[in-house]
Design a protein around this motif. Sequence first.
Motif, PDB file in Angstrom:
ATOM      1  N   PRO A  35       0.812  -1.226   0.000  1.00 32.13           N
ATOM      2  CA  PRO A  35       0.000   0.000   0.000  1.00 32.13           C
ATOM      3  C   PRO A  35       0.842   1.271   0.000  1.00 32.13           C
ATOM      4  CG  PRO A  35      -0.949  -1.617   1.487  1.00 32.13           C
ATOM      5  CD  PRO A  35       0.348  -2.189   1.020  1.00 32.13           C
ATOM      6  N   ARG A  36       1.928   1.278   0.763  1.00 37.70           N
ATOM      7  CA  ARG A  36       2.766   2.470   0.795  1.00 37.70           C
ATOM      8  C   ARG A  36       3.408   2.732  -0.579  1.00 37.70           C
ATOM      9  NH1 ARG A  36       4.217   4.815   5.320  1.00 37.70           N
ATOM     10  NH2 ARG A  36       3.804   2.889   6.494  1.00 37.70           N
ATOM     11  N   GLU A  41       3.543   5.741  -5.666  1.00 36.98           N
ATOM     12  CA  GLU A  41       3.470   5.785  -7.123  1.00 36.98           C
ATOM     13  C   GLU A  41       2.383   6.743  -7.595  1.00 36.98           C
ATOM     14  OE1 GLU A  41       4.771   4.717 -10.938  1.00 36.98           O
ATOM     15  OE2 GLU A  41       5.634   4.277  -8.976  1.00 36.98           O
ATOM     16  N   LEU A  42       1.234   6.753  -6.914  1.00 34.61           N
ATOM     17  CA  LEU A  42       0.165   7.680  -7.278  1.00 34.61           C
ATOM     18  C   LEU A  42       0.567   9.124  -7.011  1.00 34.61           C
ATOM     19  CD1 LEU A  42      -2.964   5.728  -5.941  1.00 34.61           C
ATOM     20  CD2 LEU A  42      -2.271   6.029  -8.311  1.00 34.61           C
ATOM     21  N   ASP A  43       1.405   9.344  -5.982  1.00 31.97           N
ATOM     22  CA  ASP A  43       1.863  10.702  -5.665  1.00 31.97           C
ATOM     23  C   ASP A  43       2.679  11.306  -6.795  1.00 31.97           C
ATOM     24  OD1 ASP A  43       0.635  10.899  -3.219  1.00 31.97           O
ATOM     25  OD2 ASP A  43       2.360  10.153  -2.079  1.00 31.97           O
ATOM     26  N   VAL A  56      -7.739   3.116  -2.099  1.00 34.34           N
ATOM     27  CA  VAL A  56      -7.493   2.348  -3.323  1.00 34.34           C
ATOM     28  C   VAL A  56      -6.312   1.401  -3.128  1.00 34.34           C
ATOM     29  CG1 VAL A  56      -6.682   2.575  -5.689  1.00 34.34           C
ATOM     30  CG2 VAL A  56      -8.544   4.004  -4.887  1.00 34.34           C
ATOM     31  N   ALA A  57      -5.259   1.865  -2.449  1.00 32.36           N
ATOM     32  CA  ALA A  57      -4.066   1.032  -2.232  1.00 32.36           C
ATOM     33  C   ALA A  57      -4.401  -0.181  -1.365  1.00 32.36           C
ATOM     34  CB  ALA A  57      -2.967   1.865  -1.584  1.00 32.36           C
ATOM     35  N   ILE A  58      -5.205   0.028  -0.314  1.00 31.28           N
ATOM     36  CA  ILE A  58      -5.590  -1.090   0.558  1.00 31.28           C
ATOM     37  C   ILE A  58      -6.438  -2.094  -0.206  1.00 31.28           C
ATOM     38  CG2 ILE A  58      -6.936  -1.712   2.593  1.00 31.28           C
ATOM     39  CD1 ILE A  58      -6.074   0.993   3.813  1.00 31.28           C
ATOM     40  N   ALA A  59      -7.387  -1.589  -0.999  1.00 33.44           N
ATOM     41  CA  ALA A  59      -8.254  -2.491  -1.774  1.00 33.44           C
ATOM     42  C   ALA A  59      -7.443  -3.299  -2.776  1.00 33.44           C
ATOM     43  CB  ALA A  59      -9.336  -1.684  -2.491  1.00 33.44           C
ATOM     44  N   LEU A  60      -6.460  -2.662  -3.400  1.00 37.08           N
ATOM     45  CA  LEU A  60      -5.638  -3.365  -4.382  1.00 37.08           C
ATOM     46  C   LEU A  60      -4.772  -4.423  -3.708  1.00 37.08           C
ATOM     47  CD1 LEU A  60      -5.175  -3.234  -7.420  1.00 37.08           C
ATOM     48  CD2 LEU A  60      -3.262  -1.703  -7.007  1.00 37.08           C
ATOM     49  N   ARG A  61      -4.225  -4.102  -2.557  1.00 35.72           N
ATOM     50  CA  ARG A  61      -3.403  -5.075  -1.834  1.00 35.72           C
ATOM     51  C   ARG A  61      -4.255  -6.219  -1.309  1.00 35.72           C
ATOM     52  NH1 ARG A  61       1.928  -6.659  -1.633  1.00 35.72           N
ATOM     53  NH2 ARG A  61       2.354  -7.657   0.358  1.00 35.72           N
ATOM     54  N   LEU A 102      -1.166   0.033 -12.331  1.00 33.39           N
ATOM     55  CA  LEU A 102      -0.578  -0.602 -11.154  1.00 33.39           C
ATOM     56  C   LEU A 102      -1.257  -1.916 -10.798  1.00 33.39           C
ATOM     57  CD1 LEU A 102      -0.293   2.535  -8.824  1.00 33.39           C
ATOM     58  CD2 LEU A 102       1.484   1.562 -10.257  1.00 33.39           C
ATOM     59  N   ALA A 103      -2.443  -2.162 -11.333  1.00 30.26           N
ATOM     60  CA  ALA A 103      -3.276  -3.272 -10.848  1.00 30.26           C
ATOM     61  C   ALA A 103      -2.666  -4.635 -11.141  1.00 30.26           C
ATOM     62  CB  ALA A 103      -4.665  -3.185 -11.462  1.00 30.26           C
ATOM     63  N   GLN A 104      -1.971  -4.782 -12.284  1.00 29.00           N
ATOM     64  CA  GLN A 104      -1.481  -6.096 -12.723  1.00 29.00           C
ATOM     65  C   GLN A 104      -2.624  -7.100 -12.766  1.00 29.00           C
ATOM     66  OE1 GLN A 104       1.813  -7.363 -10.297  1.00 29.00           O
ATOM     67  NE2 GLN A 104       2.906  -5.429 -10.484  1.00 29.00           N
ATOM     68  N   ALA A 105      -3.802  -6.614 -13.141  1.00 31.00           N
ATOM     69  CA  ALA A 105      -5.007  -7.439 -13.172  1.00 31.00           C
ATOM     70  C   ALA A 105      -5.950  -6.851 -14.217  1.00 31.00           C
ATOM     71  CB  ALA A 105      -5.674  -7.467 -11.798  1.00 31.00           C
ATOM     72  N   PRO A 106      -6.934  -7.619 -14.680  1.00 33.50           N
ATOM     73  CA  PRO A 106      -7.910  -7.062 -15.635  1.00 33.50           C
ATOM     74  C   PRO A 106      -8.610  -5.845 -15.039  1.00 33.50           C
ATOM     75  CG  PRO A 106      -8.097  -9.451 -15.535  1.00 33.50           C
ATOM     76  CD  PRO A 106      -7.151  -9.058 -14.446  1.00 33.50           C
ATOM     77  N   PHE A 107      -8.620  -4.758 -15.763  1.00 30.94           N
ATOM     78  CA  PHE A 107      -9.174  -3.489 -15.275  1.00 30.94           C
ATOM     79  C   PHE A 107      -9.963  -2.845 -16.402  1.00 30.94           C
ATOM     80  CE2 PHE A 107      -9.247   1.013 -14.616  1.00 30.94           C
ATOM     81  CZ  PHE A 107      -9.332   1.206 -13.250  1.00 30.94           C
TER      82      PHE A 107
END
Length: 484
Positions: A35-36, A41-43, A56-61, A102-107
């Motif tokens: 998450p950090r 990266e978003l910053d 968003v970072a917590i949900a992605l992790r 950043l997702a490395q997943a289908p988006f």
Amino acid sequence: MTEAERQGRGATRGRECKVDQRRTETMEYPSVMTPREIVSELDRYIVGQHDAKRAVAIALRNRWRRQNVAPDLRDEIAPKNILMIGPTGVGKTEIARRLAKLAQAPFVKVEASRYTEVGYVGRDVESMIRDLAEIAVKMVRDEERERVKVKAKEAAEERLLDILYPASPGKTRRAATPSAEGGVQLADQTSHGETREKLRKLLRDGYLNDREVEVEMTSQATPMLEVLTPQGMEEMGANMKDILSQIMPKKSRQRKVKVPEALELLAQEEAARLVDMENVAREAVHRAEQSGIVFIDEIDKIAGRESARGPDVSREGVQRDLLPIVEGSTVNTKYGTVRTDHILFVASGAFHTSKPSDLIPEFQGRFPIRVELQALTQPDFIRILTEPENALTRQYVALLETENVHISFTDDAISALADIAAQVNARSENIGARRLHTVLERLVEELSFNAPELTGQTIPIDAAYVHQRLDPIVSNEDLSRYIL
């Protein structure tokens, strides 16, 4: 060895097999950023909005964490969908764009205003899951092609050598020896294999790059027809085209291209042959179900009660249609059925003329995490113009560099631009950071037009230049409403 000892060893091996299976299932999914790291990266591209970035970072992790949970508990962990609330131009859509990388997943990112209630003209809500499946298939197919890239290149090289030196293997004759200039000259009696290897070396060293060859390319015939389908059955039209294209014979045509391009075309064709599309579709559906992310923008445009006035005939209907998708249902796609139980949904909206409580209660309950994004201020505008890697000032500097015109923004100029943007936002409609686009475009309009005549010059942009260009418009309130 006694029977009890054999049973004991068998039980031990069984436990070891289960542990190995659990470890294999755990290692199947690569680790994503922490998450950090995601926030950091978003910053680089988005100023402020720390709460939204954290959510968003917590949900992605959590997507990765769930994949590493024991299988018996994994299916019970539902994603915590996010609702981002904030005025326009504060970074909601930009967060989605950066999240996709950043997702490395289908988006997939969709607009809620594009969908209509079943029975009306427009797209049905299930099409967003079909779009997600398409993106997952493309992602897996690209990975598979990258995996077989070396084999495909080797096969393409052999086909190209057959074109450059067509001769039956094993036959000995007075062969053609390639020259250093890329030509072919007759030589003494040599074997076909030796000459082929010499030609291969010249090909790899680039001596044949200027030669043109004819390659035969095979493509799937696509029927030139448009299938009109009822509302909600767009997939039937696509499937009909696929069926007809499989029935029709493949088309082949000759193309005359340079050797490097021919090698690239042949490598793509060989890679397509090496990839098993059935396995690709199966893996893509699995990824879409387990790690897919759907970003629904402009969710406030479908917020409204049936009693409201105006053309909102399908607003609440779209919410009712979206509800089973968000809750968890099965959607039919051309690659198989996709269950939406574990797809993460992130919704965002400005809610200028409505509020989140205008959504139907069931829909509200499916977005338990609410994040409010703050309106941008003058200090935020200064940071937006200077800190991000894709800052607008850097973009304009790079654009004019192509004309050999060198411009630079002083600190007082950036401060003046931020003051004007904040002033116009406060006086008229607040459109956030998008105001900077209109202000900067107006500022450099004269330079952009005259750039071809200013080649080689260095032009500093300071506060005096900013006020000279923009003050006449800013001071006229009626004019600034239309221009800035």
